[in-house]
Design a protein around this motif. Structure first.
Motif, PDB file in Angstrom:
ATOM      1  N   PHE A 151      -3.158 -71.141 -92.948  1.00  0.00           N
ATOM      2  CA  PHE A 151      -3.820 -69.970 -93.522  1.00  0.00           C
ATOM      3  C   PHE A 151      -4.036 -70.174 -95.015  1.00  0.00           C
ATOM      4  CE2 PHE A 151      -3.822 -65.410 -94.928  1.00  0.00           C
ATOM      5  CZ  PHE A 151      -5.030 -65.089 -94.344  1.00  0.00           C
TER       6      PHE A 151
ATOM      7  N   PRO B  22      -6.415 -63.282 -86.155  1.00  0.00           N
ATOM      8  CA  PRO B  22      -5.579 -63.444 -84.958  1.00  0.00           C
ATOM      9  C   PRO B  22      -6.338 -63.278 -83.643  1.00  0.00           C
ATOM     10  CG  PRO B  22      -4.395 -62.184 -86.600  1.00  0.00           C
ATOM     11  CD  PRO B  22      -5.804 -62.332 -87.109  1.00  0.00           C
TER      12      PRO B  22
ATOM     13  N   LEU C 203      -4.143 -68.092 -87.822  1.00  0.00           N
ATOM     14  CA  LEU C 203      -3.169 -67.012 -87.949  1.00  0.00           C
ATOM     15  C   LEU C 203      -2.870 -66.509 -86.539  1.00  0.00           C
ATOM     16  CD1 LEU C 203      -1.769 -65.722 -90.404  1.00  0.00           C
ATOM     17  CD2 LEU C 203      -3.441 -63.870 -90.287  1.00  0.00           C
TER      18      LEU C 203
ATOM     19  N   THR D 236      -6.591 -61.240 -92.469  1.00  0.00           N
ATOM     20  CA  THR D 236      -5.284 -61.012 -91.846  1.00  0.00           C
ATOM     21  C   THR D 236      -5.396 -60.056 -90.660  1.00  0.00           C
ATOM     22  OG1 THR D 236      -4.694 -59.136 -93.305  1.00  0.00           O
ATOM     23  CG2 THR D 236      -4.129 -61.360 -94.065  1.00  0.00           C
TER      24      THR D 236
ATOM     25  N   THR E 200      -1.250 -60.855 -85.355  1.00  0.00           N
ATOM     26  CA  THR E 200      -1.386 -59.839 -86.396  1.00  0.00           C
ATOM     27  C   THR E 200      -0.040 -59.607 -87.051  1.00  0.00           C
ATOM     28  OG1 THR E 200      -3.158 -58.760 -85.147  1.00  0.00           O
ATOM     29  CG2 THR E 200      -2.081 -57.478 -86.885  1.00  0.00           C
ATOM     30  N   ASP E 201      -0.035 -59.665 -88.359  1.00  0.00           N
ATOM     31  CA  ASP E 201       1.197 -59.526 -89.131  1.00  0.00           C
ATOM     32  C   ASP E 201       1.033 -58.346 -90.073  1.00  0.00           C
ATOM     33  OD1 ASP E 201       3.302 -59.762 -90.979  1.00  0.00           O
ATOM     34  OD2 ASP E 201       3.407 -61.940 -90.707  1.00  0.00           O
TER      35      ASP E 201
ATOM     36  N   HIS F 170       2.459 -69.823 -94.352  1.00  0.00           N
ATOM     37  CA  HIS F 170       1.618 -70.342 -93.277  1.00  0.00           C
ATOM     38  C   HIS F 170       0.616 -71.326 -93.875  1.00  0.00           C
ATOM     39  CE1 HIS F 170      -0.825 -70.626 -89.732  1.00  0.00           C
ATOM     40  NE2 HIS F 170      -0.071 -69.763 -89.079  1.00  0.00           N
TER      41      HIS F 170
END
Length: 211
Positions: A119, A156, A163, A152, A166-167, A116
């Motif tokens: 990011f 989001p 971003l 992280t 949510t990853d 990304h």
């Protein structure tokens, strides 16, 4: 079988000991025998100079980016973060340097660049801000790792352009990599506590030191 092969390739890419090879080929020095004994960017800067340091930084960064980008090849179905993690493991435990490598920072950044880019830019900005404040690469790396990991979870919902969602895997790997970074910097932490950690010629600390 294809996935296993890609994971191995990613590890091998990460295992390329940029600092060691550049030092031996162009400077006739084994970087591991000088300074901190580490083959990463910071020790290369300190021992071999800026030109070699930037070359090692770019090489280590691109290792993570290239490994992560393998996931975007046609007919490949794997989360790129798994490949990035393999590259990081290769960088820390390199096959071609007796499993003694760098401290995971540049290759981790390369993984973010491949996964990304926005990011990555956000993460780079955090690192540079703290590098300017502290003039210590080690401390800046550790602080940035913690903030990036927390980001992280938070970004989001408050700044999705950086971003979008949510990853869970990204957060999990960020936690793992941060733990790695702190462990690999344990000697630096001791020197920071003692007040004798190496500083660079950049930032507020250097200016106040001159005064």
């Amino acid at each position: 079988m294809k996935i296993i092969l890609l994971l191995i390739v990613a590890y091998i890419l990460g295992s390329i000991p940029s600092g060691l090879w550049i030092g031996k080929v162009f400077y006739k020095k084994d970087i591991r025998q000088y300074g901190s004994g580490n083959s990463g960017t910071t020790n290369t800067f300190r021992i071999l100079g800026a030109k070699a340091g930037f070359a090692v930084f770019l090489a280590d960064l691109l290792k993570g980016t290239l490994a992560t980008s393998l996931a975007y090849l046609p007919y490949v179905e794997i989360n790129p973060l798994w490949l990035g993690l393999c590259a990081i493991l290769g960088h820390v435990f390199p096959l071609f340097a007796k499993f003694k490598g760098g401290k995971a920072v540049a290759t981790s950044a390369g993984m973010l660049l491949g996964y990304h880019p926005l990011f990555f830019l956000f993460s780079l900005a955090i690192f540079l801000v703290f590098l300017f404040i502290t003039s210590m690469v080690s401390l800046s790396s550790m602080i940035a790792a913690v903030i990036i990991t927390l980001s992280t979870f938070i970004l989001p919902s408050i700044f999705p352009i950086l971003l979008p969602e949510t990853d869970g895997l990204l957060s999990c790997i960020a936690v793992i990599v941060t733990a790695f970074i702190f462990y690999l910097h344990r000697q630096n932490i001791q020197r920071i506590r003692q007040g004798n950690e190496s500083r660079i010629s950049f930032g507020l600390n250097k200016k106040s030191k001159k005064k």
